[in-house]
Design a protein around this motif. Structure first.
Motif, PDB file in Angstrom:
ATOM      1  N   PHE A  58       4.388   7.673   3.523  1.00  0.00           N
ATOM      2  CA  PHE A  58       5.273   8.827   5.065  1.00  0.00           C
ATOM      3  C   PHE A  58       5.352   9.838   3.514  1.00  0.00           C
ATOM      4  O   PHE A  58       6.575   9.645   2.735  1.00  0.00           O
ATOM      5  CB  PHE A  58       6.184   7.927   5.237  1.00  0.00           C
ATOM      6  N   SER A  59       4.371  10.542   3.599  1.00  0.00           N
ATOM      7  CA  SER A  59       5.132  11.575   2.509  1.00  0.00           C
ATOM      8  C   SER A  59       6.500  12.736   2.936  1.00  0.00           C
ATOM      9  O   SER A  59       6.707  12.752   4.426  1.00  0.00           O
ATOM     10  CB  SER A  59       3.836  13.088   2.653  1.00  0.00           C
ATOM     11  N   PRO A  60       6.734  12.665   1.965  1.00  0.00           N
ATOM     12  CA  PRO A  60       7.934  13.394   2.054  1.00  0.00           C
ATOM     13  C   PRO A  60       7.577  14.937   2.877  1.00  0.00           C
ATOM     14  O   PRO A  60       8.682  15.196   3.721  1.00  0.00           O
ATOM     15  CB  PRO A  60       8.004  14.175   0.758  1.00  0.00           C
ATOM     16  N   ALA A  61       6.583  15.857   2.579  1.00  0.00           N
ATOM     17  CA  ALA A  61       6.535  16.655   3.931  1.00  0.00           C
ATOM     18  C   ALA A  61       6.306  16.167   5.392  1.00  0.00           C
ATOM     19  O   ALA A  61       6.971  16.563   6.380  1.00  0.00           O
ATOM     20  CB  ALA A  61       5.028  17.738   3.855  1.00  0.00           C
ATOM     21  N   GLU A  62       5.625  15.251   6.145  1.00  0.00           N
ATOM     22  CA  GLU A  62       5.225  14.298   7.129  1.00  0.00           C
ATOM     23  C   GLU A  62       6.854  13.966   6.968  1.00  0.00           C
ATOM     24  O   GLU A  62       7.424  14.384   8.354  1.00  0.00           O
ATOM     25  CB  GLU A  62       5.048  13.182   6.818  1.00  0.00           C
TER      26      GLU A  62
ATOM     27  N   GLY B  59      13.296   7.898   5.030  1.00  0.00           N
ATOM     28  CA  GLY B  59      12.875   8.381   4.358  1.00  0.00           C
ATOM     29  C   GLY B  59      10.832   8.566   4.028  1.00  0.00           C
ATOM     30  O   GLY B  59      10.355   7.730   4.926  1.00  0.00           O
ATOM     31  N   PRO B  60      10.562   8.847   3.250  1.00  0.00           N
ATOM     32  CA  PRO B  60       9.527   9.374   1.886  1.00  0.00           C
ATOM     33  C   PRO B  60       9.165   8.178   1.821  1.00  0.00           C
ATOM     34  O   PRO B  60       9.668   6.986   1.373  1.00  0.00           O
ATOM     35  CB  PRO B  60       8.718  10.089   1.495  1.00  0.00           C
ATOM     36  N   GLY B  61       8.115   7.226   1.966  1.00  0.00           N
ATOM     37  CA  GLY B  61       7.431   6.004   1.423  1.00  0.00           C
ATOM     38  C   GLY B  61       6.415   5.680   2.310  1.00  0.00           C
ATOM     39  O   GLY B  61       5.347   6.306   2.428  1.00  0.00           O
ATOM     40  N   ALA B  62       6.550   3.973   2.238  1.00  0.00           N
ATOM     41  CA  ALA B  62       5.494   3.650   3.214  1.00  0.00           C
ATOM     42  C   ALA B  62       5.819   3.446   4.420  1.00  0.00           C
ATOM     43  O   ALA B  62       6.523   4.218   4.944  1.00  0.00           O
ATOM     44  CB  ALA B  62       6.002   1.179   3.120  1.00  0.00           C
ATOM     45  N   ALA B  63       5.231   3.317   4.922  1.00  0.00           N
ATOM     46  CA  ALA B  63       5.104   3.561   6.971  1.00  0.00           C
ATOM     47  C   ALA B  63       6.058   2.954   6.996  1.00  0.00           C
ATOM     48  O   ALA B  63       6.310   1.895   6.981  1.00  0.00           O
ATOM     49  CB  ALA B  63       3.803   2.732   7.132  1.00  0.00           C
ATOM     50  N   PRO B  64       6.685   3.706   7.748  1.00  0.00           N
ATOM     51  CA  PRO B  64       7.997   3.015   8.238  1.00  0.00           C
ATOM     52  C   PRO B  64       8.493   1.823   9.585  1.00  0.00           C
ATOM     53  O   PRO B  64       9.434   1.840   9.619  1.00  0.00           O
ATOM     54  CB  PRO B  64       9.751   4.846   8.567  1.00  0.00           C
ATOM     55  N   VAL B  65       7.148   2.101  10.151  1.00  0.00           N
ATOM     56  CA  VAL B  65       7.179   1.253  11.736  1.00  0.00           C
ATOM     57  C   VAL B  65       5.514   0.509  11.816  1.00  0.00           C
ATOM     58  O   VAL B  65       4.764   2.026  10.899  1.00  0.00           O
ATOM     59  CB  VAL B  65       7.475   1.842  12.728  1.00  0.00           C
ATOM     60  N   THR B  66       5.748  -0.322  11.678  1.00  0.00           N
ATOM     61  CA  THR B  66       3.864  -1.072  12.158  1.00  0.00           C
ATOM     62  C   THR B  66       3.466  -0.237  13.448  1.00  0.00           C
ATOM     63  O   THR B  66       4.343   0.604  14.568  1.00  0.00           O
ATOM     64  CB  THR B  66       4.275  -2.641  12.584  1.00  0.00           C
ATOM     65  N   ALA B  67       2.166   0.246  14.116  1.00  0.00           N
ATOM     66  CA  ALA B  67       2.423   0.469  15.123  1.00  0.00           C
ATOM     67  C   ALA B  67       1.873  -0.173  16.650  1.00  0.00           C
ATOM     68  O   ALA B  67       1.855   0.662  17.023  1.00  0.00           O
ATOM     69  CB  ALA B  67      -0.039   0.221  15.088  1.00  0.00           C
ATOM     70  N   ALA B  68       2.830  -1.688  16.377  1.00  0.00           N
ATOM     71  CA  ALA B  68       3.140  -2.302  17.685  1.00  0.00           C
ATOM     72  C   ALA B  68       4.086  -1.920  17.745  1.00  0.00           C
ATOM     73  O   ALA B  68       4.543  -1.432  18.975  1.00  0.00           O
ATOM     74  CB  ALA B  68       2.558  -3.919  17.724  1.00  0.00           C
ATOM     75  N   ALA B  69       5.169  -1.901  17.151  1.00  0.00           N
ATOM     76  CA  ALA B  69       6.670  -1.660  17.190  1.00  0.00           C
ATOM     77  C   ALA B  69       6.404  -0.291  17.912  1.00  0.00           C
ATOM     78  O   ALA B  69       7.568   0.471  18.429  1.00  0.00           O
ATOM     79  CB  ALA B  69       7.693  -1.688  16.129  1.00  0.00           C
ATOM     80  N   TRP B  70       5.919   0.528  16.869  1.00  0.00           N
ATOM     81  CA  TRP B  70       5.806   1.758  17.632  1.00  0.00           C
ATOM     82  C   TRP B  70       5.616   3.055  18.817  1.00  0.00           C
ATOM     83  O   TRP B  70       6.069   3.179  19.485  1.00  0.00           O
ATOM     84  CB  TRP B  70       5.084   2.727  16.458  1.00  0.00           C
TER      85      TRP B  70
END
Length: 732
Positions: A208-212, A264-275
């Protein structure tokens, strides 16, 4: 058709056109609302639904593209192949939606229904769709980034929503406001779709980039703000949207959004299933909310739509019936009015051109005229035009009665003229006979001169009396049985004017005039000669001459006086050719009027022309039928001045008289005398004891002159005109 009838029809047509224009305007306003309903349905089915399907396909392709690019960047070959298959399927669905969209919006119904703004937005969307294959190629070749690709698809979806804005228009203000807020809520779902594409790419990339992260926060804020703005304009639909906005599905998804923003930025904040577990129920509930709100809007628009249809029926249907009925009623009324007006017009025209002239002719002929028979009542009904017809009936009766009264008045005036003229004629003829007897008995030259002057004055008075007879249409009374030489006629005419001593007579060719026209021709010439003398300086002469022509005999009276302008000459010649009915006020050119009447009686042509000497020349053409032949040459002698008598003292100063050349009968012999009285008559000097022989010569000369005058009058007495007064059958 008369101009008045045309104007009446034009006015009625203008009123009908105005009524039709008012109906057309009302019908247009109402039909426009009806057409708006029709166009809304057409735009919804031909533009809105295909655009919505296209937008959904593009949104799905956007998400699939973001996932595929993220996996490709990560290097996960197996997952990338699966994502590629899903992307190809999404692209195929998008191409099918594009084909359906283009076929629908290019149809006839869609082109008729869409506005200029809608057409412009459709053109812009079509241009973006044309760029879609190139964007796909760049994406497949790895020449574009994931953010650029999602931005391109977002731009395509944005053009679709701009199309929604142009077709979501209704004539009712409240409904139009609801449609705008519904469109705002729908944009909130688009923002959710953008969140989905962004987070799906983040989950596939694993970072998860800062821009994203910043872009995600911006989208979340915009999405929630948009939803709040949309529901703020729907205060009456709280029961519909509040359960959804405060429900578990949307609450759980908003909690997840807050978690992602806080992480915030970093690793993916959530899994695909949860999203997917949080997004899909929320997105479904919001889509159902849009449908429920749209149904409520449709229910609310039903009432105004029904009223539009009712107004359409009333304005377009009943209004059209009223206009048609008005046109039929106006046409029938106009025809009736025009028919009555035509009858009134024809009656007025018949009165002016037929009946009144016929009445005048009959009255002039001395016939009795029945006013009621000549002015019958006209039947036009009892309406306003009928009342005008009754008034016109009275007017025409009054006109005919006035014509009868005027004719009787003119007949009475004419009878007065005739009576006065006849009485004057009788007195003047008696006076002339008395003067003849006195001239035969008088031997004193002075007394004889005075008698001649009185004789000449009586002759002029007789002509004035005859003018009254001419004005009244009667004959003058003088007539001859046998033809009279033209030379004698010229002499007699000159003897009836005051300044006869200024007249130079040139008889010309020998000819004789029929006896029935002698008196009128003498009178005609006397009037012309008197006019010539009156408008000439006293020291000039008037020349009278005659000549035979192919069509008769021409007499010319030429003066060297003041002359006449071309306009006055034309007017005078017209008066001579066709003398009008005499009026009591027509005294300015009485002489010309008398000449015209006399010439018209015997078909004599009289014309005035400009003289070479500056005056006027009157040309009198006597027709051949009035010229009876030439007398023997032995009976005509041209006499010139040859004998000079002793001078006699003048009675009053005067200019020297011009010599007069006369063509007279050779019998009885007459010697020409050049010495004259101030009036131009021969002078007999007073007795002189020292010259008894000279006195005897003068007495013999005057006796011969009297015998010639008596002989001419005796011939006139022998053959008076039929039905005329014998006392008036003398000539001077």
């Amino acid at each position: 058709m008369s101009s008045r009838t045309s104007r009446l029809r034009a006015k009625i047509a203008f009123l009908l056109a105005s009524l039709a224009a008012l109906w057309a305007f009302a019908a247009f306003v109402t039909v426009r609302d009806g057409l708006t309903l029709l166009w809304i349905r057409t735009l919804d089915s031909e533009v809105g639904r295909p655009t919505n399907a296209l937008v959904q396909s593009v949104q799905e392709e956007r998400r699939r593209s973001a996932v595929y690019l993220a996996l490709a960047e990560k290097g996960d070959t197996a997952a990338s192949a699966t994502a590629r298959t899903a992307l190809d399927t999404a692209r195929q669905h998008t191409d099918e939606a594009v084909s359906v969209f283009r076929n629908s919006v290019r149809g006839t119904a869609a082109r008729w229904a869409q506005s200029d703004t809608t057409a412009a937005r459709l053109s812009e969307l079509d241009a973006r769709l044309n760029a879609l294959p190139a964007e796909r190629s760049d994406m497949d070749a790895g020449r574009v980034e994931r953010s650029s690709v999602t931005a391109f698809y977002t731009g395509v979806v944005g053009k679709g929503y701009e199309i929604f804005e142009t077709i979501s228009v209704f004539s009712d203000r409240d409904i139009n406001s609801r449609l705008g807020h519904l469109l705002t809520l729908s944009r909130g779902r688009e923002l959710l779709s953008q969140e989905d594409a962004l987070i799906s790419g983040v989950i596939a990339a694993g970072r998860f980039s800062p821009a994203e992260a910043a872009e995600f926060g911006r989208i979340v804020g915009a999405q929630r703000y948009t939803r709040s703005v949309g529901v703020a304009g729907l205060p009456g639909d709280t029961a519909i949207y509040q359960p959804v906005l405060e429900g578990q599905e949307l609450g759980r998804f908003q909690a997840l959004e807050d978690q992602i923003v806080l992480q915030g930025p970093g690793a993916a904040p959530v899994t695909a299933a949860a999203w997917r577990a949080a997004l899909d129920p929320a997105l479904a509930s919001l889509a159902q909310l849009d449908i429920d709100l749209a149904d409520a809007t449709i229910d609310q628009a039903t009432g105004p739509g029904v009223m539009i249809v009712v107004r359409l029926i009333l304005a377009a249907g009943l209004g059209l019936i009223a206009v048609v009925a008005s046109i039929i009623l106006s046409i029938t009324t106009a025809r009736a009015i025009v028919h009555q007006l035509r009858l009134l017009r024809d009656a007025a025209d018949d009165l002016a051109t037929v009946r009144l002239p016929r009445v005048v002719e009959r009255l002039a002929a001395g016939e009795e005229v029945d006013v009621e028979a000549e002015a019958p009542p006209l039947a036009f009904g009892s309406d306003e035009i009928g009342q005008v017809g009754h008034a016109f009936t009275k007017a025409q009766e009054t006109a005919v009665r006035v014509a009868v009264d005027q004719a009787e008045l003119r007949r009475g005036v004419r009878d007065v003229f005739v009576s006065l003229a006849r009485r004057n004629q009788a007195l003047i003829h008696s006076q002339l006979r008395l003067l003849d007897d006195m001239e035969c008995r008088v031997t004193d030259p002075t007394d004889l001169e005075e008698l001649f002057r009185v004789d000449h004055l009586a002759t002029r008075m007789r002509r004035n009396a005859e003018n009254l007879l001419v004005l009244s249409g009667a004959t003058a009374g003088r007539g001859w049985r046998r033809p009279v030489p033209v030379a004698d006629i010229l002499r007699a005419a000159c003897a009836e004017v005051e300044g006869y001593h200024r007249v130079v007579i040139q008889p010309g060719d020998a000819a004789e005039l029929a006896g029935r026209a002698v008196g009128d021709v003498i009178h005609l010439l006397a009037e012309l000669v008197e006019n010539a003398l009156s408008f000439s300086p006293p020291d000039t002469t008037v020349h009278v001459k005659g000549a035979r022509v192919g069509t008769g005999h021409v007499l010319e009276v030429e003066d060297r006086g003041l002359g006449m302008s071309e306009a006055v000459l034309d007017e005078s010649n017209e008066l001579l050719r066709d003398p009008p009915e005499f009026k009591l006020t027509s005294t300015a050119r009485l002489g010309l009027f008398v000449v015209g009447r006399l010439a018209q009686r015997h078909e004599i042509e009289v014309q005035l022309r400009r003289s070479p000497y500056g005056g006027v020349t009157a040309i009198v053409l006597i027709p051949e039928k009035l010229i009876s032949g030439r007398p023997p040459a032995s009976e005509l002698t041209l006499l010139e001045a040859a004998v000079a008598l002793p001078s006699v003292p003048e009675m009053r100063p005067r200019a020297a008289a011009a010599p007069v050349a006369l063509a007279v009968r050779a019998e009885p012999p007459v010697r020409v005398v050049t010495a004259r009285t101030p009036s131009g008559l021969p002078v007999r000097p007073k007795p002189n004891p020292s010259a008894p022989a000279q006195a005897r010569d003068i007495r013999d000369l005057m006796s011969a002159f009297q015998r010639g005058t008596q002989r001419g009058r005796a011939e006139a007495v022998e053959t008076p005109a039929e039905g005329e007064n014998n006392d008036a059958a003398t000539d001077r």
